[in-house]
Design a protein around this motif. Sequence first.
Motif, PDB file in Angstrom:
ATOM      1  N   ARG A 139      31.231 -19.031  35.732  1.00 17.81           N
ATOM      2  CA  ARG A 139      30.077 -19.774  36.215  1.00 17.81           C
ATOM      3  C   ARG A 139      28.828 -18.632  36.642  1.00 17.81           C
ATOM      4  NH1 ARG A 139      31.497 -24.577  40.436  1.00 17.81           N
ATOM      5  NH2 ARG A 139      31.213 -22.827  42.001  1.00 17.81           N
ATOM      6  N   PRO A 140      28.141 -17.964  35.675  1.00 16.30           N
ATOM      7  CA  PRO A 140      27.301 -16.916  36.056  1.00 16.30           C
ATOM      8  C   PRO A 140      25.985 -17.207  36.777  1.00 16.30           C
ATOM      9  CG  PRO A 140      27.768 -17.015  33.619  1.00 16.30           C
ATOM     10  CD  PRO A 140      28.437 -18.460  34.244  1.00 16.30           C
ATOM     11  N   SER A 141      25.869 -18.604  36.929  1.00 15.32           N
ATOM     12  CA  SER A 141      24.468 -19.014  37.600  1.00 15.32           C
ATOM     13  C   SER A 141      24.981 -19.357  39.097  1.00 15.32           C
ATOM     14  CB  SER A 141      24.095 -20.352  37.024  1.00 15.32           C
ATOM     15  OG  SER A 141      24.869 -21.206  36.931  1.00 15.32           O
ATOM     16  N   ASP A 142      26.154 -19.047  39.566  1.00 19.84           N
ATOM     17  CA  ASP A 142      26.460 -19.365  40.792  1.00 19.84           C
ATOM     18  C   ASP A 142      25.716 -18.358  41.894  1.00 19.84           C
ATOM     19  OD1 ASP A 142      27.747 -19.718  43.181  1.00 19.84           O
ATOM     20  OD2 ASP A 142      29.674 -20.552  42.415  1.00 19.84           O
ATOM     21  N   ALA A 162      25.982  -3.791  44.935  1.00 22.47           N
ATOM     22  CA  ALA A 162      25.566  -4.566  46.024  1.00 22.47           C
ATOM     23  C   ALA A 162      23.959  -4.859  45.253  1.00 22.47           C
ATOM     24  CB  ALA A 162      25.513  -3.888  47.065  1.00 22.47           C
ATOM     25  N   ARG A 163      23.359  -3.959  44.866  1.00 20.40           N
ATOM     26  CA  ARG A 163      21.913  -4.042  44.421  1.00 20.40           C
ATOM     27  C   ARG A 163      21.827  -4.820  43.378  1.00 20.40           C
ATOM     28  NH1 ARG A 163      18.119  -2.332  48.014  1.00 20.40           N
ATOM     29  NH2 ARG A 163      18.197  -0.176  48.520  1.00 20.40           N
ATOM     30  N   ALA A 168      20.764 -10.417  40.744  1.00 16.97           N
ATOM     31  CA  ALA A 168      21.218 -11.610  40.351  1.00 16.97           C
ATOM     32  C   ALA A 168      20.776 -12.955  41.292  1.00 16.97           C
ATOM     33  CB  ALA A 168      22.377 -11.560  39.967  1.00 16.97           C
ATOM     34  N   VAL A 169      20.966 -12.514  42.615  1.00 15.82           N
ATOM     35  CA  VAL A 169      20.535 -13.734  43.437  1.00 15.82           C
ATOM     36  C   VAL A 169      19.120 -13.888  43.582  1.00 15.82           C
ATOM     37  CG1 VAL A 169      20.373 -13.971  45.881  1.00 15.82           C
ATOM     38  CG2 VAL A 169      22.260 -13.011  44.999  1.00 15.82           C
ATOM     39  N   ALA A 170      18.271 -13.019  43.097  1.00 16.83           N
ATOM     40  CA  ALA A 170      16.923 -13.086  42.894  1.00 16.83           C
ATOM     41  C   ALA A 170      16.474 -14.141  41.946  1.00 16.83           C
ATOM     42  CB  ALA A 170      16.221 -11.787  42.900  1.00 16.83           C
ATOM     43  N   THR A 171      17.204 -14.065  41.031  1.00 14.16           N
ATOM     44  CA  THR A 171      17.003 -15.199  39.849  1.00 14.16           C
ATOM     45  C   THR A 171      17.428 -16.499  40.111  1.00 14.16           C
ATOM     46  OG1 THR A 171      18.801 -14.483  38.549  1.00 14.16           O
ATOM     47  CG2 THR A 171      17.081 -13.127  38.337  1.00 14.16           C
ATOM     48  N   ALA A 178      16.928 -12.897  48.325  1.00 15.61           N
ATOM     49  CA  ALA A 178      17.215 -11.861  47.901  1.00 15.61           C
ATOM     50  C   ALA A 178      16.709 -10.552  48.501  1.00 15.61           C
ATOM     51  CB  ALA A 178      16.531 -11.768  46.321  1.00 15.61           C
ATOM     52  N   MET A 179      15.587 -10.678  49.238  1.00 16.48           N
ATOM     53  CA  MET A 179      14.726  -9.913  50.120  1.00 16.48           C
ATOM     54  C   MET A 179      15.670  -9.504  51.291  1.00 16.48           C
ATOM     55  SD  MET A 179      10.906 -10.974  50.229  1.00 16.48           S
ATOM     56  CE  MET A 179       9.788 -11.475  49.099  1.00 16.48           C
ATOM     57  N   THR A 180      16.367 -10.325  51.756  1.00 16.02           N
ATOM     58  CA  THR A 180      17.412 -10.170  53.029  1.00 16.02           C
ATOM     59  C   THR A 180      18.639  -9.593  52.236  1.00 16.02           C
ATOM     60  OG1 THR A 180      16.540 -12.281  54.062  1.00 16.02           O
ATOM     61  CG2 THR A 180      18.427 -11.189  55.093  1.00 16.02           C
ATOM     62  N   CYS A 181      19.137  -9.892  51.280  1.00 19.11           N
ATOM     63  CA  CYS A 181      20.145  -9.226  50.598  1.00 19.11           C
ATOM     64  C   CYS A 181      19.969  -7.847  50.451  1.00 19.11           C
ATOM     65  CB  CYS A 181      20.425  -9.914  49.355  1.00 19.11           C
ATOM     66  SG  CYS A 181      21.964  -9.400  48.659  1.00 19.11           S
TER      67      CYS A 181
END
Length: 391
Positions: A139-142, A162-163, A168-171, A178-181
């Motif tokens: 499930r790549p979009s999870d 991690a980066r 991926a989270v940013a998309t 994503a900024m906080t990540c």
Amino acid sequence: MLGLGGLAALAALVVLAVDPPSAAALAATTPYPTYTPNDPQAVVARVARRDPRELALRAQLRVHPGRVDLAVELAHDDLQRARSLSDPRYLGRAEATLARWWGQASPPPDVLLLRATIRQSLHDFTTARTDLEQLIARRPSDGQAHLTLAVVATVTGDYVAARRECAAVATLSAPIIAMTCNAQIDGVTGKVTTGRASLERALADPQLDPALRDWAVTAVAELAVITGDYATATRDFQAAVALDPGDAYARAGLADVLLWSGKPAGASTVLAGYEAIDNLLVRRAIAEHAIHGADEAKLVRAMRDRITAAAERGDRIHVREEARFTLEVEGDARHALALALENWTVQKELADARLVAQAAKAAGDLAAAAPVAEWVRTNHVEDVQTKAALQ
């Protein structure tokens, strides 16, 4: 930097596979006595009233044990309780609820995410990562899976992975996530100023979701701590606690900053009434010990009891708290150093590095902190407390 505390708060007792230790073995290895009440009327613990919604869901699950949606909902609720109360027993309840699917190599995706999250919460990072990588392949979009994998990679020091997961989270999620990540990684890779500036710009948006604002404000406070800017950290932790009084992580951060700023009485006040949570109990015990407060003896005894109970369960989740208590209250720097180093082999957050460095300094054995010193050099860590202790 927030790792299991902050990142995992947004991103989402295991039965040991060994025979339990005998009473004699526990007596020989446990440094503190257990408590057995003599009065049958004594109140040992207060248990929250059961949620009618939860009872209804469990009744449905008993009738329809194959309803994975019901099991997932119940397990998710217990994960939330485990986080808010810092109580690993709810992790065991969540695992038990998912027992029908737990041992499957490829369980339903939602179960796979919960299993990975429970394993991560129990510091079983290797199997958690395996589960998350399988889930992302399916499930790549999870976005939740990517964020949780970013947590695991950050806590175990794999900043390249991690980066990648934060990208991926940013998309897939709101930009602030994503900024906080990324800011958490910035905090341990020499980019504190960059991470803090990006978050502060994002926080200027008045339309920001309150839950995300709370998370990001806490992250900014953590970044301020790294540079020794305790005034800003105090302000931001106070803001986070005001946004969500039940945010135990932000409350712990506020107490820490007050302790480090020479205000233990203030820290004790902030923590009063929250002693059911282990990482808040240890901080209040430290604060009351520092001021020789009226509750010192009671809190120290309670913390010793928690340590004993964890040892009896084989629970090593709160080794960091045990090490800190041993160093700052018991004054046993050598034992605290051993505990801190044990914890360092499992997770590598700034709080863990600080603890190793400070225990090594107190024990007069900076050579023992060599793994942390190398981590600081390799990653260009800027944390003022860690660097000061290592000098």
